[in-house]
Scaffold this active site. Sequence first.
Site, short mmCIF file in Angstrom:
data_model
loop_
_atom_site.label_atom_id
_atom_site.label_comp_id
_atom_site.label_asym_id
_atom_site.label_seq_id
_atom_site.Cartn_x
_atom_site.Cartn_y
_atom_site.Cartn_z
N ASP A 96 -3.25 2.43 -5.86
CA ASP A 96 -1.98 2.41 -5.11
C ASP A 96 -1.85 1.22 -4.16
O ASP A 96 -1.10 1.28 -3.19
CB ASP A 96 -1.82 3.72 -4.33
CG ASP A 96 -2.69 3.76 -3.10
OD1 ASP A 96 -3.80 3.21 -3.13
OD2 ASP A 96 -2.25 4.35 -2.09
N GLU A 97 -2.55 0.14 -4.46
CA GLU A 97 -2.54 -1.03 -3.57
C GLU A 97 -2.57 -2.29 -4.40
O GLU A 97 -3.26 -2.36 -5.41
CB GLU A 97 -3.85 -1.09 -2.79
CG GLU A 97 -3.93 -0.42 -1.49
CD GLU A 97 -5.37 -0.55 -1.01
OE1 GLU A 97 -5.74 -1.62 -0.52
OE2 GLU A 97 -6.13 0.42 -1.18
N ASP A 125 0.85 -1.19 0.00
CA ASP A 125 0.00 0.00 0.00
C ASP A 125 0.89 1.24 0.00
O ASP A 125 1.70 1.44 0.91
CB ASP A 125 -0.90 -0.03 1.25
CG ASP A 125 -1.91 1.11 1.24
OD1 ASP A 125 -2.10 1.73 0.17
OD2 ASP A 125 -2.49 1.38 2.31
MG LIG Z 1 -2.40 4.00 0.05
#
Ligand SMILES: [Mg+2]
Length: 397
Positions: A106-107, A11
């Site tokens: 974003d993960e 993350d």
């Molecule tokens: Mg994040």
Amino acid sequence: MEASRIIVHIDMDAFFAAIEQRDRPELRGLPVVVGSPPDRRGVVATCSYQARRFGIHSAMPSRTAYRLCPQAIFVPPRHDHYSRVSTCLMRLLGQFTPLVEPVSIDEAFLDLSGLAEAQADTVATVKRIKHEIKRQLGLTASAGIAVNKLLAKLASDLDKPDGLTATPRNPAAIRRFLAPLPVRKLWGVGPVTGDKLARFGIHLIGHLQAAEPGKLRRLLGKRQAEHLRELALGRDRRPVVTEWEEKSLSNEETFAADTEDRNQLRDCMIRLVEKVGRRLRDLDRQARTAQIKVRFADFSTITRQHSWPAPVDSDREMLRAALTLFDRIPLDQPVRLLGFGLGTLHGQDRQAPSGQQLLLFPESPNPESARDRALDRAVDQLRRRYGSAIIRRNLNS
Ligand SMILES: [Mg+2]
């Protein structure tokens, strides 16, 4: 079986704000808010860690953010730019394992089960991943290592930014690890359920573990009570589902009105299978796994997977798998969406080393499969010419 899996959740830290601070050095060390300007109605998309110290967080109205920190620098989001960085990130992760499941911009989840035997090796690999993210993208990420997705995602959140947390691997230790965490950290406990649980004194995951099952069922209903109990014990069997181009094929349908009508749902499943099956044959591919997805009215989602011993491409096989999986799912509430997908595709893809494996599973000279294939091809041609509704499948055949 579960204990043998090694799942990693990556993350990125304050992704949008971190990219802005990377690209504009004058913003580094300052409270940066990416989102709508404070003189308009709109919200914060992401903010830097310096801004978080003032109590600013994602989804907060920009006006509130401004009140909390008038010196904050408001930056309009550059979504195209962020998604290009995201593509680089996912490509980078894909160099460590082909089993990457992007969850958001974003993960991602990674399945490292096959790569590292011991936990120590995994920690070393994840350190290398974090190092490469820093070196190639100039950004930091936090990582969680666990036996499943639920725990990996919880773990990546525990030591932000730039963290690396490995959770215990045996059930008793997992239970103790979860006990002191707030129950709202569990995936599936939204504000409504969180408030409901709080009224009954259930604030921590440990409270949920200790709750009397009958009481929990009366409070939440059977399905959700059982689901949350599994989560509270750290059990989660969801696989890491990769979404490579053409490595999987899927289709889904959202109903105009939620429905519990099994016949309507089965009809929908048949339509989905036939659409996906036709695309599979158009690509001249075969599949080794089928997956169905059922999303209920409250957005809770179940997926079920079937693996064939040898690759298949006939509608008959796919329908049999999809409907068998579907019929086993209890319908305790109306359904909002159905999905069907095929994975582990084999066939004429020069880049896919799995194409070789076709030789390991030679097509048996089975007259039924030869007939199925001829029938499917004929139906595909008719549908191409006259539309999908031209032929209805007789399920008893
Ligand atoms: Mg994040």
